[in-house]
Structures are given as C-alpha cells and as structure tokens.
Design an enzyme around this catalytic site. Structure first.
Site, PDB file in Angstrom:
ATOM      1  N   GLY A  46      48.701   7.281 -66.886  1.00 49.24           N
ATOM      2  CA  GLY A  46      48.163   5.929 -66.923  1.00 49.24           C
ATOM      3  C   GLY A  46      49.121   4.991 -66.227  1.00 49.24           C
ATOM      4  O   GLY A  46      50.313   5.293 -66.086  1.00 49.24           O
ATOM      5  N   GLN A  51      53.091  -2.834 -63.896  1.00 49.90           N
ATOM      6  CA  GLN A  51      54.108  -1.847 -63.537  1.00 49.90           C
ATOM      7  C   GLN A  51      54.321  -1.728 -62.036  1.00 49.90           C
ATOM      8  O   GLN A  51      55.265  -1.076 -61.592  1.00 49.90           O
ATOM      9  CB  GLN A  51      53.738  -0.478 -64.118  1.00 49.90           C
ATOM     10  N   CYS A  89      56.922   6.312 -70.761  1.00 44.45           N
ATOM     11  CA  CYS A  89      56.400   5.246 -69.901  1.00 44.45           C
ATOM     12  C   CYS A  89      57.015   5.405 -68.515  1.00 44.45           C
ATOM     13  O   CYS A  89      58.227   5.611 -68.396  1.00 44.45           O
ATOM     14  CB  CYS A  89      56.782   3.892 -70.508  1.00 44.45           C
ATOM     15  N   LEU A  90      56.186   5.304 -67.487  1.00 44.20           N
ATOM     16  CA  LEU A  90      56.705   5.453 -66.122  1.00 44.20           C
ATOM     17  C   LEU A  90      57.728   4.367 -65.789  1.00 44.20           C
ATOM     18  O   LEU A  90      58.536   4.554 -64.881  1.00 44.20           O
ATOM     19  CB  LEU A  90      55.556   5.419 -65.110  1.00 44.20           C
ATOM     20  N   HIS A 131      48.244   2.152 -74.731  1.00 40.55           N
ATOM     21  CA  HIS A 131      49.554   1.939 -74.101  1.00 40.55           C
ATOM     22  C   HIS A 131      49.410   1.050 -72.858  1.00 40.55           C
ATOM     23  O   HIS A 131      50.158   0.083 -72.679  1.00 40.55           O
ATOM     24  CB  HIS A 131      50.157   3.307 -73.753  1.00 40.55           C
ATOM     25  N   GLU A 132      48.428   1.380 -72.010  1.00 39.84           N
ATOM     26  CA  GLU A 132      48.250   0.597 -70.768  1.00 39.84           C
ATOM     27  C   GLU A 132      47.777  -0.827 -71.071  1.00 39.84           C
ATOM     28  O   GLU A 132      48.214  -1.783 -70.422  1.00 39.84           O
ATOM     29  CB  GLU A 132      47.264   1.288 -69.814  1.00 39.84           C
ATOM     30  N   HIS A 135      50.597  -3.026 -71.886  1.00 38.55           N
ATOM     31  CA  HIS A 135      51.312  -3.503 -70.688  1.00 38.55           C
ATOM     32  C   HIS A 135      50.726  -4.825 -70.192  1.00 38.55           C
ATOM     33  O   HIS A 135      51.465  -5.700 -69.732  1.00 38.55           O
ATOM     34  CB  HIS A 135      51.207  -2.483 -69.555  1.00 38.55           C
TER      35      HIS A 135
HETATM   36 ZN    ZN Z   1      53.968   2.408 -69.817  1.00 37.94          ZN
END
Ligand code: ZN
Length: 178
Positions: A46, A51, A89-90, A131-132, A135
């Site tokens: 995701g 991000q 998380c990326l 989660h997304e 963000h």
């Molecule tokens: Zn994340």
C-alpha cells in the site's frame, strides 16, 4: 510508468492532513498510477500520496488478494472486529510493530471515473487500507503503539539512520514483469 521519490520519517509531508481531491482530473489518474508503480518498486502492499510528498487524499492498496484498491477521498463507513497484527511502513523501513485494527472495513471512495462507490476489505487488505488512510491524516502506525514501544522503535530507527541525511529515498524502477 513513473516511480516517485519516497518520503521517509522526518518528512513534514507525513505529518500533514492531505486535502480532498473532489473532481478526479487526469493528473489524479497519473498520481494513482505512479503510486502503484512506486509501491511495487518498493515491494509494498500500500502507498499513500503523502509518502511521495503529495498532500492529496489518494492512496492505493494491493495485497495480492483480489482487485487492487484505488482510494480517492476515502471514508470508512463500517468497521467490524479487531485484530492485532504486525505492520511496517515504506516510510519507516525495517521497523515493525503490532497494531490493533478492524478486521473488516467498508470504505466509501471515489473511483477513477469520478463515481462514489463502496468497497469492502478484510484481514490484511483491511489492515493495509486503514494504515494508508491514516497516512492521509498525517498519522503513522507508530502513533498507534504504546509510548514505550514507540520510543524503542524510534531509537532503533535513529540508530539505523546513522550517517543518513535528509528524508528522501530514491527507488530503482520496478522490474518489468510480463
Ligand atoms: Zn505507511
């Protein structure tokens, strides 16, 4: 395709509330495609626009389970159950923590044709969706941990960043698959 630069913890974009998209203009479709490309290049499941430094309420999810999700101005309209599970998380590479999330969510979102529609997600897909969507409100999974656990992980993050400068990460273009 276009792989964008990832913003890591420390980037102000990760702490801002993204703005409503409203009308889906062509540049929104480009952003969605770039989010998929960047997510795949980073081998994530995701990615939210924050991000990649874009403060618009757009995110994508692809857990490999059914259709990938495109989230534009998403709102959770129903949630069921609760489950604790590991998340990463990326934007915070190599840091993982256990987060409580609803096991199933129904999300109202705009699709690429500009229509509002409801989509349901369960288990990992539901977790990634929540989660997304966090963000888009400037919330990171670290914020959902106990203060003690958060401090521990932040210390680990700072150690892993020794010598690193800035908060941008260039990704190699994703391998072309056929
Ligand atoms: Zn994340």
């Amino acid at each position: 395709m276009s792989v964008r630069t990832l913003h890591l913890l420390g980037s102000p974009a990760l702490r801002e509330r993204a703005a409503e998209v409203g009308v889906v203009e062509p540049r929104v479709a480009v952003l969605v495609q770039d989010l998929f490309d960047t997510m795949r290049a980073a081998e994530g499941i995701g990615l939210a626009a924050n991000q990649v430094g874009v403060l618009q309420r757009v995110a994508v999810v692809d857990t490999g389970d059914g259709e990938p999700l495109v989230l534009i101005d998403p709102i959770i309209v129903e949630r069921y159950g609760e489950e604790r599970g590991e998340e990463g998380c990326l934007s915070i590479p190599d840091i993982y923590g256990e987060v409580d999330r609803a096991t199933r969510v129904v999300v109202e979102t705009t699709d690429l044709d500009g229509n509002r529609a409801q989509v349901a997600a369960v288990d990992l897909k539901a977790r990634a969706t929540q989660h997304e969507m966090d963000h888009l409100d400037g919330i990171l999974f670290l914020d959902r941990l106990s203060p003690l656990k958060r401090r521990l992980l932040l210390r680990k993050w700072q150690r892993s960043r020794k010598g690193a400068t800035g908060f941008l990460k260039q990704l190699p273009p994703a391998a072309i698959r056929d």
